[in-house]
Design an enzyme around this catalytic site. Structure first.
Site, mmCIF file in Angstrom:
data_model
loop_
_atom_site.group_PDB
_atom_site.id
_atom_site.type_symbol
_atom_site.label_atom_id
_atom_site.label_comp_id
_atom_site.label_asym_id
_atom_site.label_seq_id
_atom_site.Cartn_x
_atom_site.Cartn_y
_atom_site.Cartn_z
ATOM 1 N N GLU A 103 83.158 -21.771 -50.821
ATOM 2 C CA GLU A 103 83.467 -22.149 -49.438
ATOM 3 C C GLU A 103 82.633 -21.353 -48.435
ATOM 4 O OE1 GLU A 103 85.290 -24.583 -48.616
ATOM 5 O OE2 GLU A 103 86.699 -24.975 -50.243
ATOM 6 N N ASP A 113 51.965 -37.820 -32.447
ATOM 7 C CA ASP A 113 52.859 -38.972 -32.610
ATOM 8 C C ASP A 113 52.256 -40.265 -32.038
ATOM 9 O OD1 ASP A 113 55.085 -40.470 -33.037
ATOM 10 O OD2 ASP A 113 56.423 -39.253 -31.794
ATOM 11 N N TRP A 151 53.983 -30.918 -39.082
ATOM 12 C CA TRP A 151 55.221 -31.451 -39.680
ATOM 13 C C TRP A 151 56.344 -31.269 -38.663
ATOM 14 C CZ3 TRP A 151 56.727 -32.276 -45.198
ATOM 15 C CH2 TRP A 151 58.101 -32.461 -45.352
ATOM 16 N N ASP A 152 56.814 -32.375 -38.122
ATOM 17 C CA ASP A 152 57.807 -32.304 -37.047
ATOM 18 C C ASP A 152 59.195 -32.686 -37.544
ATOM 19 O OD1 ASP A 152 58.724 -31.912 -34.469
ATOM 20 O OD2 ASP A 152 57.165 -33.145 -33.545
ATOM 21 N N MET A 153 60.215 -32.399 -36.762
ATOM 22 C CA MET A 153 61.609 -32.707 -37.102
ATOM 23 C C MET A 153 62.371 -32.698 -35.784
ATOM 24 S SD MET A 153 64.831 -32.036 -37.848
ATOM 25 C CE MET A 153 66.037 -32.184 -39.124
ATOM 26 N N GLY A 164 60.754 -30.158 -32.541
ATOM 27 C CA GLY A 164 60.874 -30.175 -31.088
ATOM 28 C C GLY A 164 60.418 -28.821 -30.557
ATOM 29 N N GLY A 165 59.256 -28.363 -31.026
ATOM 30 C CA GLY A 165 58.807 -26.989 -30.754
ATOM 31 C C GLY A 165 59.469 -26.072 -31.760
ATOM 32 N N ASP A 178 61.544 -20.271 -38.527
ATOM 33 C CA ASP A 178 62.211 -19.303 -39.388
ATOM 34 C C ASP A 178 61.311 -18.957 -40.566
ATOM 35 O OD1 ASP A 178 62.777 -21.227 -41.639
ATOM 36 O OD2 ASP A 178 63.944 -22.215 -40.069
ATOM 37 N N GLU A 205 36.122 -26.034 -14.635
ATOM 38 C CA GLU A 205 37.231 -25.758 -15.561
ATOM 39 C C GLU A 205 36.749 -25.842 -17.015
ATOM 40 O OE1 GLU A 205 41.227 -27.205 -13.165
ATOM 41 O OE2 GLU A 205 39.830 -28.746 -13.876
HETATM 42 C C1 GLA Z 1 58.096 -33.066 -30.707
HETATM 43 C C2 GLA Z 1 57.008 -32.030 -30.802
HETATM 44 C C3 GLA Z 1 55.919 -32.347 -29.820
HETATM 45 C C4 GLA Z 1 55.359 -33.715 -30.124
HETATM 46 C C5 GLA Z 1 56.475 -34.737 -30.100
HETATM 47 C C6 GLA Z 1 56.004 -36.086 -30.607
HETATM 48 O O1 GLA Z 1 58.760 -32.990 -29.499
HETATM 49 O O2 GLA Z 1 57.518 -30.745 -30.620
HETATM 50 O O3 GLA Z 1 54.908 -31.376 -29.864
HETATM 51 O O4 GLA Z 1 54.736 -33.690 -31.375
HETATM 52 O O5 GLA Z 1 57.569 -34.350 -30.925
HETATM 53 O O6 GLA Z 1 56.997 -37.019 -30.604
#
Ligand code: GLA
Length: 732
Positions: free
Chosen positions: A176, A367, A477-479, A525-526, A531, A611
């Site tokens: 548990e 993306d 590799w995103d999530m 998402g950043g 980890d 720039e």
């Molecule tokens: C997440 C990532 C971003 C970008 C978007 C694409 O938010 O952190 O850097 O890759 O997805 O959908």
């Protein structure tokens, strides 16, 4: 030899260069914790005190001895049901539904090298660099056995802990709750430093006293999360960056976790790091074993800065793997903030030409390149190149990019599925879901059941089908959501959250084996899965979706307490910033992004010639210092949450080459001068500041500091290189 066992009093001593960890098997077979801290000699069992305490019960074996109580004694692996009413490291529900596990010493083993964990990332080391201690404990009634694992990395001042829980009894049991590390302190007041946050604002430092009661941080999101990083620091009240004792606990895991800190009725402190007990009821049939992810422990009496150096080295040398562990990372130009979903093959080709002219090494197509993916409402799971959108095949596009002398990288999000996708139409049961209930949506996407091998295999085949199409040298590799509906069609035994994470690891292991030369950057998402577990597979992680330089200073500051600079993906983006609307000069943006694996996240086509010229200089500047930044010791020189400036320093291991970075966070009329004190220099060495040619003693730079230029303007930033010129004689 880091590990000693003293037979007469059954004391185990784990020594690193500067620390000692000690425990003992007592007369009843209980494994009691004796000490963790600065190096000591002899046995610390004199610290154990015995006293008849009201309402603190006594084990039956203690006979009439009312002074012996597990409710008071410091322990290595306290389990519920033994008369210890503090937070437990282990909770077992037995076949008869009782919740009790009375663990006593059975045997131990000491061997060279570092133990490995089946299916899980863990610190690795050569036979010369590490030693392992295994202690086997058992509950004679249920047959539950726990193997406690200790890894000792003497030179790094690092000790690791993990546990394997096995059902060696006759009936099925349910785990548990399971931690991998418990630290009991019989005395002292400690602060707990933890790192909280949210999407685009990760890893803010919170320091609070460990008071009576129990304080917990953790995640139930399926990932380690933006909200609480799976790591804490315990520090003495007066511990600062430069002075004082502090302990770090870093969980090597990317899923649900829990860290509890408690001060008990006698002012003793217990800190536990392990798996989250919510959404976790891990059933073990006879003969089965659960492996608890590892916790990395570090201690120093030299303050938080030194603790960070220890953790950085451990992660860089003993967690990160693969070719890129030891290689300079490519400077990237990422298409996300440059074009979002609005691009075609020509856009990517144009970015590649711009990159080439700016000295940037690689273009990353983020993306939007696959399936029906014109926005973030559809297409996930359909890992087929949208050639109609690109206007060519992926192979052709990569050839065009490579033709510019630029490398090519691509974005993927393998764990996800959109309801509006072919994959979901064909396999709705592949998404996590609770039968009879509608799922929780997030970013309009669902989570694939990565605890299922068949699901993983199918996605793996599809992703490889893309990666095999051309010369792809990098994958992001995103999530992009927290997991909900934690239930699997496959089993109903409270295993999904854990098995899911092991499924992700299995996928990543196969991916890194198949593409050993590819650089993989983690992302959620950043920094939602920033980890040490992910760093075992992906040596760098996109630190935050927040690219605002000012916010990034604070996010990177928090991150730096535990994770090395080489792990931090950091890019210069456009102004006004897309997350905050703030305008910060290009120079300052680059100084901030150079505290990481550097890149750009903007459309150079929208920049002026001046720039662009500035960017060329920045890339040259980064490449000059890249190895110092990646491998050097990192020091935080200010607290950007409290002070009007941010300052940090990179120092080569021999302390002869230094890069000082400073950003003013505030601008006022008639400002006081900012003096920045450096650290980690050689006192008797003379350093020359390259730009001005001025020379200073190391001791002076560390004791009195350097005055920063008085320049008007918001968020001014400076990078100063200091090079050792010899011993003190050359300044006289
Ligand atoms: C997440 C990532 C971003 C970008 C978007 C694409 O938010 O952190 O850097 O890759 O997805 O959908």
């Amino acid at each position: 030899m880091g590990i000693h066992y003293q037979q007469e009093n059954r004391v185990f001593t784990l020594n690193t260069t500067h620390t000692t960890y000690q425990m003992k098997v007592d007369a009843f077979g209980f494994l009691l914790h004796l000490y963790y801290g600065g190096k000591i000699s002899g046995s610390m069992d004199y610290l154990l005190t015995y006293c008849d305490r009201g309402f603190s019960g006594n084990p039956f074996d203690a006979g009439g001895d009312r002074a012996y109580s597990l409710d008071v004694l410091p322990q290595e692996y306290p389990a519920l049901g033994t008369g210890d009413y503090r937070n437990s490291a282990l909770v077992i529900r037995n076949g008869d539904a009782s919740e009790c596990c009375d663990l006593r010493y059975i045997s131990h083993r000491i061997y060279k090298g570092k133990y490995k964990l089946k299916g899980l990332p863990a610190v690795y080391a050569s036979e010369e660099d590490a030693e392992t201690l295994e202690i086997l404990l058992g509950d004679s009634v249920s047959g539950v056995q726990v193997k406690l694992l200790y890894g000792v990395l003497e030179e790094e001042d690092i000790i690791t802990r993990s546990a394997e829980i096995s059902n060696c009894g006759k009936e099925g049991i349910v785990v548990e709750k399971a931690a991998s590390a418990c630290l009991d302190f019989v005395t002292g007041d400690l602060d707990l430093l933890s790192f909280w946050g949210r999407h685009v604002m990760e890893r803010n430092l919170q320091r609070r006293e460990i008071a009576h009661g129990s304080f917990a941080i953790g995640s139930r999101r399926g990932t380690s999360s933006h909200q609480y990083n799976p790591a804490v620091i315990l520090a003495g009240k007066n511990t600062t960056e430069e002075h004082g004792g502090c302990y770090g606990l870093l969980f090597v895991y990317s899923g649900n976790f829990m860290c509890e800190a408690e001060k008990d009725q006698f002012g003793q402190t217990r800190v536990l790091m392990g798996l989250q007990s919510d959404l976790f009821h891990y059933s073990l049939e006879r003969g089965e074993t659960l492996v608890v992810p590892e916790t990395i422990l570090g201690y120093t009496d030299k303050g938080l800065g030194q603790l960070s150096v220890q953790f950085h080295r451990c992660i860089m040398r003993h967690i990160c793997r693969g070719r890129f562990r030891d290689l300079p990372r490519p400077v990237l130009l990422n298409s996300w903030e440059a074009a979002y979903f609005d691009f075609d093959g020509d856009t990517i080709h144009r970015l590649a030409k711009e990159a080439a002219s700016l000295g940037i090494d690689m273009v990353v197509m983020d993306d939007g390149w696959f399936g029906k993916r014109e926005d973030d409402n559809s297409g996930l799971g359909d890992w087929q190149v949208n050639e109609r959108k690109l206007g060519c095949s992926l192979k052709e596009l990569i050839e065009k990019v490579n033709g510019c002398g630029v490398k090519f990288g691509i974005w993927i999000e393998p764990e996800m599925v959109s309801e509006d996708s072919v994959l979901y139409q064909e396999h709705p049961d592949w998404a996590l879901g609770i039968p009879g209930r509608k799922p929780v949506r997030s970013r309009n996407q669902l989570v694939l059941d990565f605890s299922r091998e068949d699901v993983r295999e199918s996605v793996f085949a599809a992703i490889c089908g893309v990666l095999d199409q051309g010369n792809i040298e990098y994958v992001k590799w995103d999530m992009n959501r927290s997991i909900s509906d934690v239930y699997s069609m496959r089993d109903q035994q409270g295993k999904v959250a854990y098995d899911y994470v092991l499924g992700v690891y299995d996928f990543l292991e196969k991916l890194t084996r198949r593409y050993p030369d590819m650089l993989i950057e983690g992302c959620s998402g950043g920094g939602g899965r920033f980890d040490a577990g992910m760093l075992y597979y992906t040596p760098q992680i996109w630190c935050s979706d927040n690219t605002d330089a000012l916010d990034r200073i604070r996010i990177q500051y928090g991150t730096s307490f535990l994770y090395p600079i080489s792990a931090v993906g950091a890019h210069v983006s456009a102004v006004p910033n897309h997350q905050t609307g703030r305008g910060v000069s290009l120079g300052t943006r680059a100084v901030v992004a150079m505290a990481g694996a550097f890149g750009y996240e903007l459309d150079p086509g929208k920049l002026t010639d001046e720039e662009k010229e500035e960017i060329r200089g920045q890339v040259r500047q980064y490449k000059k210092y890249q190895e110092l930044i990646r491998k050097g010791d990192y020091y935080r020189l200010s607290d950007p949450f409290r002070e009007a400036y941010a300052a940090w320093q990179f120092t080569s291991e021999n302390a002869e080459w230094v890069l000082l970075c400073v950003v003013m966070l505030e601008a006022h009329g008639n400002m006081p001068v900012t003096y920045v004190r450096l650290r980690g220099l050689r006192e008797d060495m003379v350093y020359e500041e390259t730009h001005s040619g001025k020379r200073y003693y190391g001791s002076a730079l560390m004791e009195a500091g350097l005055p920063m230029p008085m320049e008007q303007g918001e968020y001014r930033a400076w990078q100063m290189e200091l090079v050792a010129k010899g011993q003190d004689s050359c300044l006289r």
